[in-house]
Enzyme design. Structure first.
Site, PDB file in Angstrom:
ATOM      1  N   GLU A   1       4.527  -3.656  12.277  1.00  0.00           N
ATOM      2  CA  GLU A   1       3.434  -2.685  12.181  1.00  0.00           C
ATOM      3  C   GLU A   1       2.349  -3.343  11.347  1.00  0.00           C
ATOM      4  OE1 GLU A   1       3.105  -0.259  14.084  1.00  0.00           O
ATOM      5  OE2 GLU A   1       5.162  -0.224  14.822  1.00  0.00           O
TER       6      GLU A   1
ATOM      7  N   ASN B   1       0.795  -1.233   0.000  1.00  0.00           N
ATOM      8  CA  ASN B   1       0.000   0.000   0.000  1.00  0.00           C
ATOM      9  C   ASN B   1       0.829   1.286   0.000  1.00  0.00           C
ATOM     10  OD1 ASN B   1       0.716  -0.391   2.699  1.00  0.00           O
ATOM     11  ND2 ASN B   1      -1.108   0.660   3.433  1.00  0.00           N
TER      12      ASN B   1
ATOM     13  N   GLU C   1       8.951   3.238  14.356  1.00  0.00           N
ATOM     14  CA  GLU C   1       9.541   3.564  13.065  1.00  0.00           C
ATOM     15  C   GLU C   1       9.579   5.079  12.900  1.00  0.00           C
ATOM     16  OE1 GLU C   1       7.167   0.588  10.361  1.00  0.00           O
ATOM     17  OE2 GLU C   1       9.310   0.584   9.882  1.00  0.00           O
TER      18      GLU C   1
ATOM     19  N   CYS D   1      -2.941   2.035   6.337  1.00  0.00           N
ATOM     20  CA  CYS D   1      -3.067   1.407   7.657  1.00  0.00           C
ATOM     21  C   CYS D   1      -3.658   2.396   8.652  1.00  0.00           C
ATOM     22  CB  CYS D   1      -1.710   0.932   8.139  1.00  0.00           C
ATOM     23  SG  CYS D   1      -0.466   2.210   8.037  1.00  0.00           S
TER      24      CYS D   1
HETATM   25  P1  NAD Z   1       0.251  -9.047   4.070  1.00  0.00           P
HETATM   26  O1  NAD Z   1       0.470  -9.340   5.497  1.00  0.00           O
HETATM   27  O2  NAD Z   1      -0.571  -9.989   3.276  1.00  0.00           O
HETATM   28  O3  NAD Z   1       1.655  -8.970   3.296  1.00  0.00           O
HETATM   29  C1  NAD Z   1       2.689  -8.114   3.752  1.00  0.00           C
HETATM   30  C2  NAD Z   1       4.018  -8.713   3.313  1.00  0.00           C
HETATM   31  O4  NAD Z   1       4.208  -9.938   4.007  1.00  0.00           O
HETATM   32  C3  NAD Z   1       4.103  -9.036   1.811  1.00  0.00           C
HETATM   33  O5  NAD Z   1       5.399  -8.768   1.343  1.00  0.00           O
HETATM   34  C4  NAD Z   1       3.827 -10.537   1.797  1.00  0.00           C
HETATM   35  O6  NAD Z   1       4.383 -11.188   0.687  1.00  0.00           O
HETATM   36  C5  NAD Z   1       4.508 -10.970   3.083  1.00  0.00           C
HETATM   37  N1  NAD Z   1       4.015 -12.252   3.618  1.00  0.00           N
HETATM   38  C6  NAD Z   1       2.781 -12.794   3.484  1.00  0.00           C
HETATM   39  N2  NAD Z   1       2.739 -13.991   4.114  1.00  0.00           N
HETATM   40  C7  NAD Z   1       3.961 -14.195   4.665  1.00  0.00           C
HETATM   41  C8  NAD Z   1       4.532 -15.239   5.440  1.00  0.00           C
HETATM   42  N3  NAD Z   1       3.834 -16.333   5.772  1.00  0.00           N
HETATM   43  N4  NAD Z   1       5.810 -15.132   5.844  1.00  0.00           N
HETATM   44  C9  NAD Z   1       6.549 -14.021   5.531  1.00  0.00           C
HETATM   45  N5  NAD Z   1       6.053 -13.007   4.783  1.00  0.00           N
HETATM   46  C10 NAD Z   1       4.782 -13.078   4.359  1.00  0.00           C
HETATM   47  O7  NAD Z   1      -0.308  -7.551   3.991  1.00  0.00           O
HETATM   48  P2  NAD Z   1      -0.697  -6.710   2.682  1.00  0.00           P
HETATM   49  O8  NAD Z   1      -1.971  -7.241   2.135  1.00  0.00           O
HETATM   50  O9  NAD Z   1       0.470  -6.575   1.775  1.00  0.00           O
HETATM   51  O10 NAD Z   1      -0.928  -5.256   3.322  1.00  0.00           O
HETATM   52  C11 NAD Z   1      -2.123  -4.887   3.933  1.00  0.00           C
HETATM   53  C12 NAD Z   1      -2.015  -4.979   5.425  1.00  0.00           C
HETATM   54  O11 NAD Z   1      -0.886  -4.216   5.872  1.00  0.00           O
HETATM   55  C13 NAD Z   1      -3.187  -4.376   6.159  1.00  0.00           C
HETATM   56  O12 NAD Z   1      -3.554  -5.215   7.228  1.00  0.00           O
HETATM   57  C14 NAD Z   1      -2.659  -3.047   6.693  1.00  0.00           C
HETATM   58  O13 NAD Z   1      -3.316  -2.565   7.837  1.00  0.00           O
HETATM   59  C15 NAD Z   1      -1.245  -3.390   6.974  1.00  0.00           C
HETATM   60  N6  NAD Z   1      -0.388  -2.201   6.993  1.00  0.00           N
HETATM   61  C16 NAD Z   1       0.031  -1.747   8.202  1.00  0.00           C
HETATM   62  C17 NAD Z   1       0.828  -0.607   8.272  1.00  0.00           C
HETATM   63  C18 NAD Z   1       1.309  -0.092   9.590  1.00  0.00           C
HETATM   64  O14 NAD Z   1       2.234   0.721   9.603  1.00  0.00           O
HETATM   65  N7  NAD Z   1       0.738  -0.528  10.691  1.00  0.00           N
HETATM   66  C19 NAD Z   1       1.182   0.067   7.095  1.00  0.00           C
HETATM   67  C20 NAD Z   1       0.720  -0.432   5.879  1.00  0.00           C
HETATM   68  C21 NAD Z   1      -0.057  -1.580   5.840  1.00  0.00           C
END
Ligand code: NAD
Length: 465
Positions: free
Chosen positions: A246, A148, A445, A280
Site C-alpha cells: 500500500e 504516519n 488489508e 495516505c
Molecule cells: P518510506 O517508503 O520512505 O518508508 C516506509 C518504510 O519502508 C520504512 O519502515 C522505511 O524504513 C522502509 N524502507 C525504506 N527504504 C527501504 C528499502 N530500500 N528496503 C526496505 N524497506 C525500506 O515511506 P514513509 O516516508 O515512511 O511514509 C510515507 C509514505 O507512505 C507516503 O508515500 C504515503 O502515501 C505512504 N503511505 C501509504 C499508505 C497506504 O495505505 N497506501 C498508508 C500510509 C502511508
C-alpha cells in the site's frame, strides 16, 4: 528519552544508535534504537521460523485470546501510549488517542475472528467424498511500516498475521519506534510465545532491504512510498514470494454545484489537514464546478485558518512541503491561505488556487497540509481529472445528486470512494487498499479480507464409506 531495543526470539537486544527527535520540540530526543544490520535481521527471521510451527499448532481461539488480552493491556495504558505516539510522530493528542483506540479495536476484531470458522465444506462429484478447504498460514510474514500511523498500521498487519498462525518480523519506521514498542510489549505481556513476534529497528536501506531479501520470508506486507514499494515488489516477485503493497496517493475531491459549500469545505478541510495532511488517504487536489467555486473557496479558507494541526513529521518532509508551495508560487498560483511556517516544523494549512492541471504540485504526492483547488466545467470533466493520475487510493465527491454519486462510485479509479465524507478516516471491518501505483492491488488489508494475504487455501478430498 527511552531506549527501544530489538525484540528477537523473546530477548531485547541491540545497542542504541539511531535517535528520534520530537517534531514539536526538535531539541528533545524521544527515543533511541539500534541500527540493525543484516545479521540482526537474519537472527529475527530464524527466531520466527523456529517459533512458527508451535504457534500455528495452538487452537485458533488460544491465539485470539492473546490478541484480546493485549488489547486490554493497551487499553489500560492508552494515555501513555497516545502521549508517546504524539511525541514521536507529531500528531495532536486527540489524533494520537484516536489512533491508539483504533489499534486496540483492531486487536479485538482479529482476536474475536479466531472463533470464526475458516475454510468451506463443499460437495464433490465423486461418490462417498466430501471436500473441505483449509486456510494454512504462510509461515514467516515480514512487515515494513511507515511513520504516519505508527501503531495502527503495525496492528492491522500484525493482528491478521498472528491470528492466522504466522510468525512475524516487523521493521518499523525509523521515526516512530516507541509506538511499536508499546504494541509488541502488550502482546508479549499477554503471553505471545518467544519468537512469534520479532521487531528489528533500523534503516530501510539496510534492515528493511535485508528483511525483504531473506528467502525464508514467505510474505511481505509493506506500507510506504511508491518508490520503495515498487523496489520491494521486484525483490519479492523474483522469488515468487507474496507481496502486499500500500503506497502513495494523490487523492482528489470533486465538488459539484448542488453541494452545500460550507459542508463541502468542512469535508475537504478534514480530508486535507487532519493528521497534518500526512495520511495516505489525504486529499491534495480538489476540482470544483463553476457555480460553487467562490462560496466553497471562501468557506475553505475559513476552515483552514481555524484548523488545529500538529507539526510536520521531520525537517526533510517540511522541506518537501515548502518546496511544493514555492513551485506553486513560481508558477503563478495564488496562496489563498497558509503557505508559511510560523514556528519550528509547524506549517500553516495551505490552500492553493490558479495552478494548471499539469503542474507537479497537482500531480505528485506532497504528503503535507497543502491542497490545490482547480476549476472544471462539468461533472464529466471533474471525473476525468480525478482519474488522470498514476495513483488510485481514495477519491471523494460532494453532491446531493444520487445519480452522480453512484456514477462516481462506479467510475472513480480508486480503491476507496467517499461521498460527502472526508477521504481520511476508515472503518476497520471493511477492505482497504488502492489501485494503480497506490497498491499492489492483489490482497486487501483490514476486515476479514486481511486474512487472505496471510493464509493460503488447501483443498482436501475426504473419501468415506
Ligand atoms: P518510506 O517508503 O520512505 O518508508 C516506509 C518504510 O519502508 C520504512 O519502515 C522505511 O524504513 C522502509 N524502507 C525504506 N527504504 C527501504 C528499502 N530500500 N528496503 C526496505 N524497506 C525500506 O515511506 P514513509 O516516508 O515512511 O511514509 C510515507 C509514505 O507512505 C507516503 O508515500 C504515503 O502515501 C505512504 N503511505 C501509504 C499508505 C497506504 O495505505 N497506501 C498508508 C500510509 C502511508
Amino acid at each position: 528519552m527511552t531506549t527501544v531495543q530489538n525484540l528477537i526470539g523473546g530477548e531485547r537486544v541491540g545497542d542504541p544508535e539511531l535517535a528520534r527527535h520530537n517534531p514539536a520540540n526538535p531539541g528533545e530526543i524521544v527515543a533511541v534504537t539500534p541500527a540493525s544490520d543484516a545479521s540482526a535481521v537474519h537472527a529475527a527471521v530464524s527466531a520466527a521460523e523456529q517459533a512458527q510451527g508451535a504457534w500455528a499448532a495452538l487452537p485458533a481461539p488460544a491465539r485470539g485470546a492473546i490478541l484480546l488480552d493485549a488489547a486490554d493491556l493497551l487499553r489500560s495504558r492508552h494515555s501513555q501510549v497516545a502521549e508517546d505516539l504524539s511525541r514521536e510522530e507529531g500528531k495532536t493528542l486527540a489524533e494520537a488517542t484516536g489512533e491508539v483506540r483504533r489499534a486496540i479495536d483492531v486487536l479485538r476484531f482479529f482476536g474475536s475472528l479466531a472463533w470464526q470458522a475458516s475454510g468451506e465444506v463443499l460437495p464433490s462429484a465423486m461418490p462417498g467424498t466430501t471436500i473441505f478447504t483449509r486456510r494454512e498460514p504462510v509461515g514467516v510474514a515480514a512487515l515494513i511500516t511507515p511513520w504516519n500511523f505508527p501503531i495502527a498500521i503495525p496492528a492491522w498487519k500484525m493482528a491478521p498475521a498472528l491470528v492466522s498462525g504466522n510468525a512475524v518480523v516487523i521493521k518499523p519506521a525509523e521515526l516512530t519506534p516507541l509506538s511499536v514498542a508499546h504494541l509488541s510489549n502488550a502482546l508479549v505481556e499477554a503471553g505471545l510465545p518467544a519468537g512469534v513476534l520479532n521487531v528489528v529497528h533500523g534503516t530501510g536501506s539496510v534492515a528493511g532491504d535485508a528483511l525483504a531479501r531473506d528467502p525464508r520470508v514467505a510474505a511481505l506486507s509493506f506500507t510506504g512510498s511508491t518508490r520503495v514499494g515498487l523496489g520491494l515488489h521486484t525483490i519479492l516477485s523474483e522469488r515468487r514470494a507474496r507481496v502486499q503493497l500500500e503506497m502513495g496517493g494523490k487523492n482528489a475531491y470533486l465538488i459539484l454545484d448542488d453541494a452545500d459549500p460550507l459542508a463541502a469545505a468542512k469535508v475537504v478541510a478534514a480530508s486535507a489537514f487532519s493528521l497534518t495532511g500526512q495520511a495516505c488517504t489525504a486529499t491534495s487536489r480538489v476540482y470544483c464546478t463553476p457555480g460553487i467555486m467562490e462560496a466553497f473557496l471562501t468557506a475553505l479558507a475559513k476552515e483552514a485558518e481555524a484548523f488545529t494541526m500538529g507539526p510536520v513529521v521531520s525537517e526533510q518532509q517540511l522541506a518537501v512541503d515548502v518546496s511544493a508551495i514555492d513551485v506553486a508560487r513560481a508558477e503563478g498560483a495564488t496562496v489563498l491561505t497558509g503557505g508559511d511556517v510560523p514556528s519550528g516544523q509547524f506549517l500553516r494549512p495551505t490552500v492553493l488556487t490558479g495552478l494548471a492541471h499539469t503542474s507537479s504540485v497537482v500531480r505528485d504526492e506532497i504528503f503535507g497540509p497543502v491542497v490545490a483547488v482547480l476549476g472544471v466545467d462539468s461533472y464529466e470533466e471533474g471525473l476525468a481529472r480525478v482519474n488522470d493520475s498514476r495513483y488510485g487510493l481514495t477519491a471523494g465527491i460532494c453532491t446531493r445528486d444520487l445519480t452522480a454519486a453512484h456514477h462516481f462510485a462506479a467510475h472513480a479509479q480508486v480503491g476507496v470512494v467517499k461521498v460527502n465524507r472526508p477521504t481520511t478516516g476508515l472503518d476497520l471491518n471493511v477492505p482497504f487498499g488502492g489501485v494503480k501505483d497506490s497498491s499492489s492491488n492483489t490482497f486487501r488489508e483490514q476486515g476479514t479480507a486481511a486474512l487472505d494475504f496471510y493464509t493460503w487455501s488447501k483443498t482436501v478430498y475426504l473419501g468415506h464409506e
